[in-house]
Design a protein around this motif. Structure first.
Motif, mmCIF file in Angstrom:
data_model
loop_
_atom_site.group_PDB
_atom_site.id
_atom_site.type_symbol
_atom_site.label_atom_id
_atom_site.label_comp_id
_atom_site.label_asym_id
_atom_site.label_seq_id
_atom_site.Cartn_x
_atom_site.Cartn_y
_atom_site.Cartn_z
ATOM 1 N N MET A 202 0.826 -1.211 0.000
ATOM 2 C CA MET A 202 0.000 0.000 0.000
ATOM 3 C C MET A 202 0.860 1.259 0.000
ATOM 4 S SD MET A 202 -2.626 1.175 2.938
ATOM 5 C CE MET A 202 -2.153 2.773 3.516
ATOM 6 N N LEU A 206 1.138 4.314 -2.653
ATOM 7 C CA LEU A 206 0.984 5.728 -2.304
ATOM 8 C C LEU A 206 2.193 6.528 -2.780
ATOM 9 C CD1 LEU A 206 -0.561 5.626 1.297
ATOM 10 C CD2 LEU A 206 -1.701 6.140 -0.863
ATOM 11 N N PRO A 387 -16.066 3.623 1.514
ATOM 12 C CA PRO A 387 -15.093 3.945 0.466
ATOM 13 C C PRO A 387 -13.709 3.384 0.781
ATOM 14 C CG PRO A 387 -15.471 5.863 1.833
ATOM 15 C CD PRO A 387 -16.409 4.800 2.333
ATOM 16 N N HIS A 388 -12.993 3.023 -0.251
ATOM 17 C CA HIS A 388 -11.642 2.502 -0.109
ATOM 18 C C HIS A 388 -10.728 3.549 0.540
ATOM 19 C CE1 HIS A 388 -8.611 -0.431 -0.939
ATOM 20 N NE2 HIS A 388 -7.939 0.311 -1.777
ATOM 21 N N GLU A 389 -10.982 4.821 0.236
ATOM 22 C CA GLU A 389 -10.172 5.899 0.809
ATOM 23 C C GLU A 389 -10.156 5.824 2.339
ATOM 24 O OE1 GLU A 389 -12.242 6.207 -1.643
ATOM 25 O OE2 GLU A 389 -11.702 7.789 -3.068
ATOM 26 N N ALA A 390 -11.317 5.498 2.922
ATOM 27 C CA ALA A 390 -11.415 5.459 4.387
ATOM 28 C C ALA A 390 -10.524 4.364 4.958
ATOM 29 C CB ALA A 390 -12.867 5.242 4.815
ATOM 30 N N PHE A 391 -10.477 3.200 4.285
ATOM 31 C CA PHE A 391 -9.607 2.114 4.749
ATOM 32 C C PHE A 391 -8.146 2.509 4.629
ATOM 33 C CE2 PHE A 391 -13.255 -0.701 3.665
ATOM 34 C CZ PHE A 391 -13.435 -1.194 4.939
ATOM 35 N N LEU A 392 -7.794 3.047 3.445
ATOM 36 C CA LEU A 392 -6.393 3.426 3.217
ATOM 37 C C LEU A 392 -5.949 4.422 4.281
ATOM 38 C CD1 LEU A 392 -6.395 3.869 -0.673
ATOM 39 C CD2 LEU A 392 -5.357 2.015 0.622
ATOM 40 N N ALA A 393 -6.789 5.424 4.524
ATOM 41 C CA ALA A 393 -6.414 6.462 5.494
ATOM 42 C C ALA A 393 -6.325 5.878 6.902
ATOM 43 C CB ALA A 393 -7.425 7.603 5.457
ATOM 44 N N MET A 394 -7.225 4.956 7.237
ATOM 45 C CA MET A 394 -7.193 4.379 8.585
ATOM 46 C C MET A 394 -5.920 3.549 8.777
ATOM 47 S SD MET A 394 -9.962 2.101 10.662
ATOM 48 C CE MET A 394 -9.921 0.714 9.559
ATOM 49 N N PHE A 395 -5.571 2.712 7.792
ATOM 50 C CA PHE A 395 -4.354 1.907 7.932
ATOM 51 C C PHE A 395 -3.131 2.791 8.020
ATOM 52 C CE2 PHE A 395 -6.862 -1.573 5.966
ATOM 53 C CZ PHE A 395 -6.886 -2.300 7.132
ATOM 54 N N PHE A 396 -3.097 3.777 7.136
ATOM 55 C CA PHE A 396 -1.960 4.684 7.133
ATOM 56 C C PHE A 396 -1.796 5.320 8.508
ATOM 57 C CE2 PHE A 396 0.038 8.792 6.482
ATOM 58 C CZ PHE A 396 1.113 8.467 5.670
ATOM 59 N N SER A 397 -2.895 5.818 9.074
ATOM 60 C CA SER A 397 -2.757 6.524 10.353
ATOM 61 C C SER A 397 -2.492 5.554 11.501
ATOM 62 C CB SER A 397 -3.972 7.411 10.627
ATOM 63 O OG SER A 397 -5.153 6.714 10.398
ATOM 64 N N LEU A 398 -3.049 4.337 11.442
ATOM 65 C CA LEU A 398 -2.753 3.348 12.489
ATOM 66 C C LEU A 398 -1.274 2.999 12.504
ATOM 67 C CD1 LEU A 398 -5.523 0.591 12.564
ATOM 68 C CD2 LEU A 398 -4.868 2.178 14.373
ATOM 69 N N MET A 400 1.175 4.875 11.344
ATOM 70 C CA MET A 400 1.898 6.045 11.838
ATOM 71 C C MET A 400 1.860 6.083 13.371
ATOM 72 S SD MET A 400 3.157 7.556 9.289
ATOM 73 C CE MET A 400 3.221 6.081 8.308
ATOM 74 N N LEU B 25 -6.535 11.168 4.022
ATOM 75 C CA LEU B 25 -5.281 11.082 4.784
ATOM 76 C C LEU B 25 -5.128 12.306 5.681
ATOM 77 C CD1 LEU B 25 -2.812 9.772 2.044
ATOM 78 C CD2 LEU B 25 -3.556 8.541 4.074
ATOM 79 N N ARG B 69 -16.880 2.338 -6.829
ATOM 80 C CA ARG B 69 -17.004 0.977 -7.329
ATOM 81 C C ARG B 69 -18.317 0.887 -8.104
ATOM 82 N NH1 ARG B 69 -16.352 -0.048 -1.526
ATOM 83 N NH2 ARG B 69 -14.140 -0.290 -1.080
#
Lengths: 450, 77
Positions: A202, A206, A387-398, A400, B25, B69
């Motif tokens: 991921m 990015l 939304p996929h954005e929400a997952f990406l942002a959550m993983f990224f911040s977790l 971090m 983000l 999607r």
């Protein structure tokens, strides 16, 4: 055991089932990313260990069962572990047996869980005398595992090379942190490196977005089109033991036993390996895919359950990828637990057994019917509303957050470097299993070179 | 489905809009790290607030942005 404690365990297990049933469906959610921080928080917050263990077991079983839902409904992996199952689920769909996939996988999960809990406890009982010997050779076992998985993979050369490269990078970051005085010398940073490897692909993606030429190649004119297969189950709930043929049950059971015995290996690697072996002697595409799916799902459950239970009940050191990753908090969660005084030392064998059986049992009872009956509805809801954005942002911040906890701002930088390298290696065909094993063997391996 | 003249980006096996991803983000990371850094005092609390920040960020993002999607239900619906 006191009734109050039992009640708390029960409630914790139900909460875990509800939360992780939802998380399991989401595409791309990784066990380590979603379990490690929560378990750590619960342990550090001072919740009784039996309650945390019941929560943890329920979470794994529920997550593993629902992981299969997006695979069967849309051909999208629900997590790292279910990725190898996608091609088999797609075969079933192409042959017109879309609903078969979820039934085979859910049944495999049930068998895997039912076999792994007693087998793990038995193995733990037998291994207790070996604990001190095995503990001494943990690094060598991890290194051997990395080489084995590298040789089993498609890209053998780069996989073998990357064992040394990852070990070198990990150790250089640890020495950088010590040298700069970011963390006390000798304290080993682990969780953030583990997560760095986990989200490598991921992070690599990015980073690519910031490069003009790379980004141009990632542009899609249309949103991703997802085909929703089949229909939900109606009428009576199928008995998990009737869904599988006798041979499939035997394969799934045998895989579960093997998956439990190889608890110290990477679950993903073992899943791929056993899935291929178990289906290799089956004729006919549908039968072959069914056999692979049920066996693979059984192994993932078994290797996860054994991976946490055996080190916990017998060894007292996190000597499996599962224990050292998602379940790390049971072994090392300062200041509550340390390597010398952790859940292994503080919980009796029977407490561990009761908490595990309770957690796993509740998860099976609640999640199995939901997975089989509402797979399609749950999947459609998640795809349409999350939304996929929400997952990406959550993983990224977790990541971090955990990197910052490990080693402050330097920790964040270190994880970014590691994630970028790990993501590139992943793209080149070096699987997670090899990378994780290399991470575990890193201090020993680098020690050999000086 | 939001209009986007530049199309969509394929990140980690799914399509996203670059603008929404950047905003997500920007929303999530400060909430998570901020929860951890600004939490008053003792050990478990910063972690719990950090995790809560991640969860709050997730829900804000889930409400703000639409999934990119296209679901294809085949013939029957």
């Amino acid at each position: 055991m006191e009734p109050v404690l039992l009640l708390q365990m029960l409630i914790a297990a139900v909460v875990a089932v509800v939360v992780y049933t939802a998380i399991g469906v989401a595409p791309g959610t990784d066990e380590t990313a979603v379990l490690a921080p929560v378990t750590l928080a619960l342990v550090v917050a001072g919740i009784p260990l039996s309650v945390v263990l019941a929560f943890f077991m329920a979470a794994i079983v529920a997550k593993k069962l629902t992981d299969s839902i997006p695979v069967s409904v849309a051909g999208i992996p629900g997590g790292v572990m279910s990725a190898p199952m996608v091609e088999h689920a797609l075969i079933l769909k192409r042959e017109g047996h879309a609903t078969l996939a979820i039934r085979k996988m859910a049944s495999g999960s049930v068998i895997g869980t039912l076999i792994a809990v007693p087998i793990s406890l038995l193995l733990a009982f037998l291994l207790t005398p070996l604990a001190s010997v095995l503990g001494q050779y943990a690094s060598q076992l991890f290194f051997g595992g990395a080489v084995f998985l590298a040789l089993m993979s498609r890209e053998k050369v780069i996989s073998l090379i990357s064992i040394i490269l990852i070990a070198a990078l990990v150790q250089s970051l640890r020495h950088l942190y010590w040298g700069m005085g970011v963390i006390p010398e000798g304290q080993v940073v682990f969780i953030s490196f583990f997560l760095g490897i986990t989200i490598g692909p991921m992070m690599f993606n990015l980073a690519q977005l910031t490069v003009n030429k790379e980004r141009a190649a990632m542009v899609e004119p249309e949103p991703k089109s997802i085909q929703i297969f089949g229909d939900d189950e109606r009428g009576r709930l199928p008995n998990p033991f009737r869904i599988l043929t006798r041979q499939e049950t035997v394969s799934a059971a045998a895989s579960s036993v093997l998956g439990s015995v190889t608890f110290f290996m990477s679950p993903v690697g073992i899943t791929i390996f056993l899935g291929e072996v178990m289906s290799s002697w089956v004729k006919g595409t549908v039968n072959k895919a069914s056999r692979a799916l049920s066996s693979m799902d059984a192994v993932t459950n078994a290797s996860y359950i054994a991976g946490i239970l055996i080190p916990l009940a017998a060894l007292g050191i996190p000597m499996s990828p599962m224990a050292i990753g998602p379940g790390n908090a049971f072994f090392n969660a300062p200041p509550v637990l340390t390597l010398e005084q952790n859940a292994h030392h503080l919980m009796s064998f029977s407490e561990i057994a009761i908490a595990s059986v309770l957690g796993a049992g509740i998860a099976l009872l609640i999640t199995y019917p939901i997975a089989v009956r509402y797979a399609r509805k749950i999947c459609v809801f998640v795809f349409q509303h999350v939304p996929h954005e929400a997952f990406l942002a959550m993983f990224f911040s977790l990541v971090m957050l955990l990197a910052y906890m490990d080693a402050g701002l330097m920790g964040i930088l270190g994880v970014m470097v590691l994630a970028l390298v790990a993501g590139l290696l992943n793209r080149w065909g070096v699987n997670y299993g090899v990378q994780f094993m290399a991470l575990y063997a890193a201090p020993w391996l680098m020690g050999l070179l000086v | 489905m939001p209009k986007n003249t530049k199309g969509y980006l394929n990140v980690w096996d799914d399509t996203v809009s670059g603008r929404d991803l950047l905003l997500a983000l920007i929303i999530s990371t400060p909430l998570t790290l901020g929860g951890y850094l600004l939490a008053p005092g003792t050990p478990p609390l910063p972690l719990i607030l950090g995790l809560s920040g991640a969860i709050v960020g997730f829900f804000i993002n889930a409400v703000l942005f639409k999934p990119k999607r296209l679901l294809d239900f085949g013939k029957e619906q």
